[in-house]
Design a protein around this motif. Structure first.
Motif, PDB file in Angstrom:
ATOM      1  N   PRO A 159       8.229   5.364  -4.248  1.00  0.00           N
ATOM      2  CA  PRO A 159       8.877   4.900  -3.012  1.00  0.00           C
ATOM      3  C   PRO A 159       9.481   6.054  -2.222  1.00  0.00           C
ATOM      4  O   PRO A 159       9.755   7.127  -2.769  1.00  0.00           O
ATOM      5  N   GLU A 160       9.644   5.828  -0.931  1.00  0.00           N
ATOM      6  CA  GLU A 160      10.312   6.822  -0.100  1.00  0.00           C
ATOM      7  C   GLU A 160      11.777   6.950  -0.518  1.00  0.00           C
ATOM      8  O   GLU A 160      12.365   6.029  -1.084  1.00  0.00           O
ATOM      9  N   LYS A 161      12.357   8.099  -0.225  1.00  0.00           N
ATOM     10  CA  LYS A 161      13.760   8.315  -0.536  1.00  0.00           C
ATOM     11  C   LYS A 161      14.609   7.222   0.107  1.00  0.00           C
ATOM     12  O   LYS A 161      14.466   6.927   1.295  1.00  0.00           O
ATOM     13  N   GLY A 162      15.476   6.637  -0.684  1.00  0.00           N
ATOM     14  CA  GLY A 162      16.361   5.588  -0.191  1.00  0.00           C
ATOM     15  C   GLY A 162      15.870   4.191  -0.473  1.00  0.00           C
ATOM     16  O   GLY A 162      16.643   3.244  -0.406  1.00  0.00           O
ATOM     17  N   SER A 163      14.573   4.042  -0.791  1.00  0.00           N
ATOM     18  CA  SER A 163      14.043   2.709  -1.094  1.00  0.00           C
ATOM     19  C   SER A 163      13.669   2.570  -2.567  1.00  0.00           C
ATOM     20  O   SER A 163      13.167   1.519  -2.968  1.00  0.00           O
ATOM     21  N   GLU A 164      13.930   3.603  -3.372  1.00  0.00           N
ATOM     22  CA  GLU A 164      13.630   3.526  -4.795  1.00  0.00           C
ATOM     23  C   GLU A 164      14.671   2.658  -5.511  1.00  0.00           C
ATOM     24  O   GLU A 164      15.793   2.462  -5.025  1.00  0.00           O
ATOM     25  N   GLU A 165      14.284   2.120  -6.675  1.00  0.00           N
ATOM     26  CA  GLU A 165      15.246   1.415  -7.507  1.00  0.00           C
ATOM     27  C   GLU A 165      16.305   2.401  -7.983  1.00  0.00           C
ATOM     28  O   GLU A 165      16.078   3.613  -8.033  1.00  0.00           O
ATOM     29  N   ASP A 166      17.470   1.871  -8.326  1.00  0.00           N
ATOM     30  CA  ASP A 166      18.526   2.732  -8.835  1.00  0.00           C
ATOM     31  C   ASP A 166      18.011   3.561 -10.004  1.00  0.00           C
ATOM     32  O   ASP A 166      17.319   3.049 -10.898  1.00  0.00           O
ATOM     33  N   HIS A 182      16.604  14.794   5.529  1.00  0.00           N
ATOM     34  CA  HIS A 182      17.318  14.135   4.428  1.00  0.00           C
ATOM     35  C   HIS A 182      18.312  15.077   3.752  1.00  0.00           C
ATOM     36  O   HIS A 182      19.247  14.616   3.095  1.00  0.00           O
ATOM     37  N   GLU A 204       0.279  -2.681  -6.109  1.00  0.00           N
ATOM     38  CA  GLU A 204       1.559  -2.298  -5.520  1.00  0.00           C
ATOM     39  C   GLU A 204       2.705  -2.423  -6.518  1.00  0.00           C
ATOM     40  O   GLU A 204       3.697  -1.685  -6.433  1.00  0.00           O
ATOM     41  N   ASN A 259      11.541   9.317  -6.520  1.00  0.00           N
ATOM     42  CA  ASN A 259      11.026   8.995  -5.192  1.00  0.00           C
ATOM     43  C   ASN A 259      10.042  10.068  -4.738  1.00  0.00           C
ATOM     44  O   ASN A 259       9.811  11.067  -5.427  1.00  0.00           O
TER      45      ASN A 259
END
Length: 562
Positions: A183-190, A244, A116, A194
């Motif tokens: 990651p899903e959109k909005g949960s990715e690192e800056d 989105h 992960e 995504n």
């Protein structure tokens, strides 16, 4: 998603070779004993490839097509391209990213961490490898598939080409892995990728390859055309249904399309699946100022392809159709994207800090050395003096745009024969609503005498979907790829694709602008000269002869270039 410009990390990119030949490789220079120790090392290595992403401010990307005409003839399109000995898109530097990406794939397992933690960065690397290989097959067709670290003794360096459709399967595998582990959109690192970005790119690949194999049946590829088109449709359905994204519109159809591109801050733009951040003194571009002296412009054929405000073309419109000689005549009652893509007398040509504004008011003055066709490109052109500065523009870019997602969806379903009015309303008609154009319906309702002759049967609906794509994505670099996948290179034989607007001469008559004095238009009462003739070999570029001599397994040369 705010993507700042990520500089190449010196440690990750000290991967060099001694000359410019693809097959000549040196060993890696990273100290593997000290680098592959943590997940952060994976992040650092992946950072190096964010520069592969599109800059998102392309406005002259169609100069190799029927949309735009550069000041000097494109040597490839005009049959003046010769097979190189070395270099070009097969040069060492053009394979370097793939080599560096595969170096990661060979070594990342040294990091002791959970799946992960590790796989999101593997997903990024495989996403970038997919981008690199997609560009390769679009350029060359069959190419060697390399997926591990190689050294000077590796047999794979002298291996054969892999069939394009098999390379495409590898690209799809890479992007599907990216969709699984990003990651899903909005949960990715800056500043990172995504799943939605990977979905969009995979849909693009599937549409491109599905239509390429469908129309290039002479290649004999064993490919699941229907499966590729269905995957493109399904992926874009996912993006549409995610809610989105949405098409940018504020209720101002005469300016919304233009403003979409020139708004400086796109961080909250819902039409951007991925926007690229530009900022003063950090990352700037020249897309706006360059248009002032680009020596390029739209073609007459492109200007003529716009529908009228009744949703019909010139050959079928109910509008008072005139000769389309002056710019005002051409723009009158046309799809409002005409004036948002092509400069007219209504919009400023220059602005100064003291408030002075100039317009092109004399119709003949549209034609100049800086725009030889007379059809100035307005996309990303902002005469505001704060942006109209050489290499100092900070207008944000759009690397991947939701409008393309909608166009992929509509085209894929039209090709499959499954498209419905509901699909059109969710896709094409969202774009038309932005500019207050009548909706496209399943029964097109007219026959256009000027529909392109593709060399095969195309339904009226698909004709109009292709027209919509041509206009909506104009200048962004899609058109030549579209002509290739549709097997439509012969459209470039049309003289209207490399001439400009009509200008009234001293004799009171209107004469069409000829850009290339040695390539004059035989249909325009000018001295006859050379015209452009498409050759089907130009669907692919040739492999440099030096590479074929070093590695006979790369033979045969691409068709027609022998």
């Amino acid at each position: 998603m705010k993507l700042q410009y990520l500089l190449y990390m010196t440690a990750a990119l000290s991967l060099t070779s001694c000359n410019d030949a693809f097959l000549d490789r040196e060993s890696q220079s990273i100290n593997d004993g000290t680098f592959w120790n943590s997940v952060n090392d994976l992040r650092t290595y992946a950072n190096a490839f964010y520069g592969i992403l599109p800059g998102g401010v392309t406005n002259l990307g169609d100069e190799d097509s029927d949309n735009q005409v550069p000041f000097s003839p494109n040597s490839f399109l005009w049959g003046q391209y010769t097979v190189p000995t070395e270099g070009g898109s097969w040069s060492k530097s053009n394979w370097q990213n793939i080599r560096n990406l595969n170096y990661f794939m060979t070594h990342y397992q040294q990091v002791q961490a959970s799946e992960e933690e590790i796989n999101p960065f593997v997903a990024e690397i495989r996403f970038f490898r997919a981008l690199e290989y997609f560009a390769k097959i679009q350029t060359f067709g069959d190419v060697p598939w390399l997926e591990s670290e190689l050294n000077v003794d590796s047999e794979e360096l002298y291996g054969p080409k892999m069939a394009r459709n098999e390379v495409a399967k590898k690209i799809i595998e890479d992007l599907e892995f990216a969709i699984t582990w990003l990651p899903e959109k909005g949960s990715e690192e800056d500043n990172r990728l995504n799943k939605d970005i990977a979905r969009h790119v995979l849909a693009r690949v599937c549409l491109n390859e599905g239509t390429y194999y469908k129309y290039h049946d002479e290649l004999g590829y064993s490919a699941d055309v229907q499966g590729l088109l269905q995957k493109a449709a399904d992926l874009t359905d996912e993006l549409i249904n995610s809610n989105h994204y949405e098409i940018y519109k504020t209720g101002n159809p005469g300016t919304d399309y233009y403003n979409l591109f020139v708004m400086e801050d796109k961080s909250n733009l819902k039409e951007a699946i991925l926007y690229i951040d530009y900022a003063s003194a950090l990352r700037e571009h020249n897309a706006t100022h360059w248009l002032r002296n680009a020596k390029s412009g739209w073609s007459k054929d492109f200007a003529d392809c716009f529908l009228y405000t009744d949703g019909k073309p010139a050959s079928a419109t109910s509008k008072a159709h005139v000769q389309n000689r002056t710019m005002a005549e051409e723009a009158q009652d046309r799809d409002l994207r005409f004036k948002q893509l092509i400069l007219t007398s209504e919009d400023p040509y220059t602005m100064t800090s003291n408030g002075s504004i100039t317009y092109i008011t004399n119709d003949a003055d549209f034609v100049s050395a800086d725009c030889p066709t007379g059809y100035w490109v307005r996309k990303y052109f902002d005469p505001d003096p704060s942006q109209d500065i050489e290499a100092k523009c900070t207008i944000d870019g759009i690397a991947y745009r939701y409008a393309e997602t909608l166009l992929i969806n509509a085209e894929a379903k039209a090709e499959l024969g499954t498209i419905t009015q509901a699909d059109l309303d969710k896709t094409i008609n969202q774009l038309r609503d932005r500019v207050a154009m009548p909706h496209l319906t399943m029964e097109v309702g007219f026959t256009d005498a000027n529909w392109p002759d593709w060399g095969y049967s195309v339904t009226p609906l698909l004709q109009e979907i292709r027209r919509e794509r041509r206009i909506e994505l104009a200048g962004e670099g899609f058109r030549f790829g579209d002509l290739k996948r549709w097997k439509a290179g012969k459209l470039l034989n049309n003289v209207q694709t490399y001439v400009g607007k009509y200008v009234q001469g001293e004799d009171g008559e209107f004469h069409q602008t000829i850009i290339y004095t040695n390539y004059t238009n035989p249909d325009c009462s000018y001295e006859a000269g050379k015209s452009r003739t498409w050759n089907d070999k130009m669907y692919l570029y040739p492999i440099p002869t030096g590479e074929l001599q070093r590695n006979p397994n790369l033979l045969p040369q691409n068709p027609g270039w022998e």
